[in-house]
Write a protein that holds these residues in place. Structure first.
Motif, PDB file in Angstrom:
ATOM      1  N   LEU A 445       0.824  -1.210   0.000  1.00 25.65           N
ATOM      2  CA  LEU A 445       0.000   0.000   0.000  1.00 25.65           C
ATOM      3  C   LEU A 445       0.857   1.258   0.000  1.00 25.65           C
ATOM      4  O   LEU A 445       0.525   2.251  -0.665  1.00 25.65           O
ATOM      5  N   ILE A 446       1.982   1.227   0.737  1.00 25.90           N
ATOM      6  CA  ILE A 446       2.883   2.390   0.770  1.00 25.90           C
ATOM      7  C   ILE A 446       3.456   2.659  -0.619  1.00 25.90           C
ATOM      8  O   ILE A 446       3.464   3.802  -1.103  1.00 25.90           O
ATOM      9  N   ASN A 449       0.696   3.791  -3.042  1.00 31.45           N
ATOM     10  CA  ASN A 449       0.339   5.169  -2.738  1.00 31.45           C
ATOM     11  C   ASN A 449       1.372   6.141  -3.290  1.00 31.45           C
ATOM     12  O   ASN A 449       1.029   7.214  -3.817  1.00 31.45           O
ATOM     13  N   PRO A 750       3.580   8.170   4.145  1.00 36.92           N
ATOM     14  CA  PRO A 750       2.364   7.366   4.335  1.00 36.92           C
ATOM     15  C   PRO A 750       1.584   7.826   5.563  1.00 36.92           C
ATOM     16  O   PRO A 750       2.161   8.049   6.621  1.00 36.92           O
ATOM     17  N   LEU A 754      -3.600   4.759   5.664  1.00 39.10           N
ATOM     18  CA  LEU A 754      -3.003   3.679   4.880  1.00 39.10           C
ATOM     19  C   LEU A 754      -2.729   2.460   5.755  1.00 39.10           C
ATOM     20  O   LEU A 754      -3.018   1.321   5.372  1.00 39.10           O
ATOM     21  N   SER A 757      -5.956   0.821   6.765  1.00 41.29           N
ATOM     22  CA  SER A 757      -6.525   0.070   5.642  1.00 41.29           C
ATOM     23  C   SER A 757      -5.915  -1.323   5.570  1.00 41.29           C
ATOM     24  O   SER A 757      -6.623  -2.313   5.341  1.00 41.29           O
TER      25      SER A 757
END
Length: 790
Positions: A445-446, A449, A750, A754, A757
């Motif tokens: 996710l990091i 993103n 981040p 995030l 999530s």
């Protein structure tokens, strides 16, 4: 003895098919990940290793300090190879090449396109290995207009090997070539995947401005072969003398040459450009860690499921011990079961690997990775090692626990596995699994993103509706005007602009003591309309060539660099651009210029038709196919001797993220597999708890507990375990994510959302898993539960 263990293990696994299947899936996925990354790393570290002199071949890279900053270039000055042969001692040979990454040619009135044509001097095959199929190796590249083709090229375009030698074709409608030799196509794992090798003497007729040019750097490279006793420092000193001898004094003081070993060019080339692509070692390490982590989670999953089955096998262990079996024999029995599951997992993993190689090749854009790599001795040794390590890692603890049961207690089903110590260890294993799984999810996710923050930046135009023709084919006979007229009749074509956008850099200033670096572009008066750029002050470019100094269009960043804050105040300001006086005629709104940065470069746009080398077309997304056909028809009217090659801007932008796209794909798959295997492990723990608490559940239900009450017993503990895993994984993921983001010129910090999530995603998936198994336990008949002997 081993045969007996093996048959017993097979019977035991057949008896517990669900348990075997879950273990098999988990381990097979872990094995497949390891093998896939092994194949990928073996391929990426083998680039150019097939050359017999690879340990002594170096590429001469260029390192220069310019007004735009430090520039690292794998390409170099075209006369450098000849200068090295004349002035440098201690070398066995030197050769120079000039690369055309894509090219067109005409054969028998037909047009074709291919990639990677290299202009190469006669010394090329004294440096690099090649398998000659026809022609004279010493003379094939010695004369102008001669070319050596690969067997793949000959078969595809020249009618086969028997007809290729002596045949002719024309390169880019201006250089006639005669085939003087045929070589075997180089393997895909090379930085020089040529289809043509054209004599270097032909370069003067094809690109005369690039020959004997010590002022500009094109797309050529220089390679040297050290003599066997030569040291690098000796060559470096002589290269420094070449800089002082051949380069202008102002350039020489800011220039150095850097010798990069050919074997390091692909995977340890962190700064310098290459003809194909780089695959840095840190990326390989990341992928190897991901594969190892997935395999580790699969081993933990095996342990959890094995110990969850322990109570069912307690009496079996008690009987075996009562009949005289030693602890060593029981350990070997359970290790045999682990070996059988692992062996089956390896075979299944090989099948998954074959499928995975096909998917990776789609990302590569060719059949580069081969399943046959796993049949090589080193690969077979790796597979054997993986089998052994997983067998021991997954099987040792269950074997140790099961073999440690005391016969009397085992026959009463009062075993070690029921103690708090055993349960705590299994909880710790589940936490470990979900630390790994959430670590992967959050890092993914990091990274996503980070890239999405750049990919999804607001633009004034729709990149899916912008078509680029990056290479026009000259304007000697008024082709630009002919193309312009033909485009007027294309349906669905909204706007278009001729130009050369973003391909040059230059220094600009009003004060010579305060120079700035920026982008220099050339465009016609339709540029701001094609990109729907907003004009903040002044007027558009003018097609008049009589203005002196030239009127230019600039962006907000440029006037800020000049110390002007108000766009209206910038109109009429004169400044120096690359030693030429220009006047600001208009100021346009800033737009992003870097794919992985929020930095906006200063831009100057000039009207100069002689510099127009490309075409930008804005089209309607409805009926795009018909519009593209119209564009191709218009192109044919202007350039009948060339193919029309275009690309959509969104595809061009996406290619800039190529290396990161591969990493994200692997990260996403690894995250999915880790959470999948982690859920299987959690399923194992809940199964263990359900078996252990069968009578407790029965009593609770007789006393009035509902199904949701019973399900809460299991889900509550699972939520706690996942929360503990998140608390540990979150800071680790933050540190690892920030470390990975160090590769980016700018980093997006981040946020808390995030991380939450990632936690909620893990929690949701796991609750579905636990809910299913706990529901099975909760609906069991309490009478049957109280009758259970387990």
């Amino acid at each position: 003895m081993f045969r007996s263990y093996l048959f017993t293990a097979i019977r035991q696994l057949q008896k517990n098919r669900l348990y075997t299947t879950i273990n098999l899936i988990g381990l097979a996925v872990g094995v497949a990940c390891c093998l896939l990354i092994f194949v990928l790393v073996r391929y990426e570290t083998s680039f150019d290793a097939y050359h017999s002199k690879v340990d002594r071949i170096y590429r001469v890279n260029l390192n220069q300090l310019t007004p735009q900053g430090q520039q690292f270039n794998g390409c170099n000055y075209s006369p450098l190879a000849q200068a090295i042969r004349q002035d440098v001692t201690g070398l066995e040979q030197a050769t120079g090449v000039y690369c055309l990454q894509r090219y067109q040619f005409a054969k028998d009135h037909n047009l074709f396109e291919d990639q990677y044509a290299f202009f190469a001097d006669p010394h090329y095959f004294d440096v690099f290995d090649g398998v000659w199929l026809a022609g004279n190796k010493e003379r094939a590249l010695a004369t102008p207009n001669s070319v050596v083709v690969t067997d793949a090229f000959a078969n595809k375009f020249l009618g086969g090997l028997d007809h290729a030698l002596g045949s002719t074709f024309t390169l880019e409608n201006k250089l006639p070539l005669t085939v003087n030799g045929i070589v075997q196509a180089p393997p895909s794992n090379t930085d020089q995947p040529y289809s043509l090798l054209i004599s270097y003497a032909s370069l003067a007729r094809f690109l005369p401005q690039s020959v004997n040019n010590w002022k500009t750097v094109g797309t050529g490279a220089t390679y040297v072969v050290f003599a066997k006793e030569t040291r690098k420092d000796r060559i470096n000193a002589q290269l420094e003398q070449l800089i002082q001898k051949y380069l202008p004094k102002e350039v020489a003081k800011n220039t150095t040459f850097h010798l990069l070993a050919l074997k390091d060019n692909h995977d340890r080339n962190y700064d310098y450009t290459s003809f194909t692509y780089d695959f840095p070692v840190p990326v390989m390490i990341i992928l190897a860690i991901l594969a190892g982590l997935v395999a580790f989670i699969a081993c933990i999953n095996f342990i959890n499921l094995a110990t969850a089955q322990a109570l069912k096998r307690a009496k079996e262990v008690g009987i075996r011990k009562s009949m005289g079996s030693s602890r060593f024999q029981l350990i070997m029995q359970h290790l045999s079961e682990a070996f059988v599951v692992t062996a089956l997992a390896v075979m299944t993993g090989l099948l998954l690997t074959k499928i995975g190689i096909g998917e990776l090749n789609k990302l590569y854009g060719g059949e580069y990775l081969q399943f046959s790599q796993l049949t090589q001795p080193a690969s077979l040794l790796f597979i054997g090692l993986v089998t052994l390590v997983i067998t021991l890692a997954a099987g040792f603890y269950p074997a140790f626990v099961l073999s440690g049961y005391k016969p009397v207690l085992a026959l009463k089903s009062q075993t070690y596995s029921g103690t708090a110590k055993g349960l705590s260890l299994r909880r710790a294993l589940v936490v470990t699994q979900f630390i790994g799984a959430q670590l992967l999810i959050i890092v993914t996710l990091i990274m996503t993103n980070q890239v999405n923050s750049f990919k999804e930046r607001p633009l004034d135009y729709d990149p899916k509706a912008i078509v680029l023709i990056p290479a026009l084919r000259g304007n000697e006979a008024g082709q630009h005007e002919r193309l312009r007229q033909a485009l007027q009749n294309v349906p669905g074509l909204l706007r278009y602009s001729f130009g050369n956008v973003g391909n040059e850099t230059g220094a600009f200033y009003t004060n010579p003591q305060q120079k700035h670096a920026g982008i220099v572009s050339y465009a016609d008066t339709s540029y701001i309309h094609a990109f729907q750029t907003r004009l903040l002050a002044g007027k558009n470019l003018s097609a008049s060539s009589s203005q002196s100094p030239a009127q230019v269009l600039v962006n907000e960043s440029l006037i800020k660099a000049l110390g002007i804050t108000n766009p209206a105040s910038a109109i009429g300001v004169t400044y120096t651009l690359n030693d030429q006086l220009v006047t600001i005629g208009g100021v346009m709104k800033d737009s992003y210029t870097q794919p992985m940065s929020n930095r906006i470069d200063p831009i100057t746009i000039l009207y100069n038709p002689e510099k127009f080398t490309g075409l930008v077309l804005a089209i309607s997304t409805g009926g795009a196919a018909q519009t593209l056909q119209g564009i191709e028809a218009a192109w044919k009217q202007a350039y009948p001797a060339y193919l029309c090659k275009y690309q959509f801007m969104d595809e061009s932008i996406n290619r800039l993220y190529g290396e990161y796209n591969l990493i994200f794909s692997v990260l996403s798959v690894a995250s999915f597999l880790a959470i999948l295997i982690g859920c299987l492990g959690l399923y194992g723990l809940v199964s263990f708890m359900a078996i252990q608490r069968t009578k407790e559940i029965g009593i609770r239900k007789l006393l009035g507990a509902t199904v949701p009450n019973v399900m809460l017993l299991f889900t509550k503990e699972s939520v706690i375990l996942i929360l503990v895993a998140f608390i540990i994984a979150a800071p680790l993921a933050h540190v690892l994510g920030i470390a990975l983001l160090m590769e980016f010129p700018e980093r997006v910090t981040p946020g808390v959302t995030l991380f939450l999530s990632g936690f909620l995603l893990s929690l949701l998936i796991c609750l579905l898993t636990v809910g299913y198994r706990s529901y099975q336990a909760a609906i069991q008949n309490p009478v049957e539960s109280l009758r259970s002997d387990d």
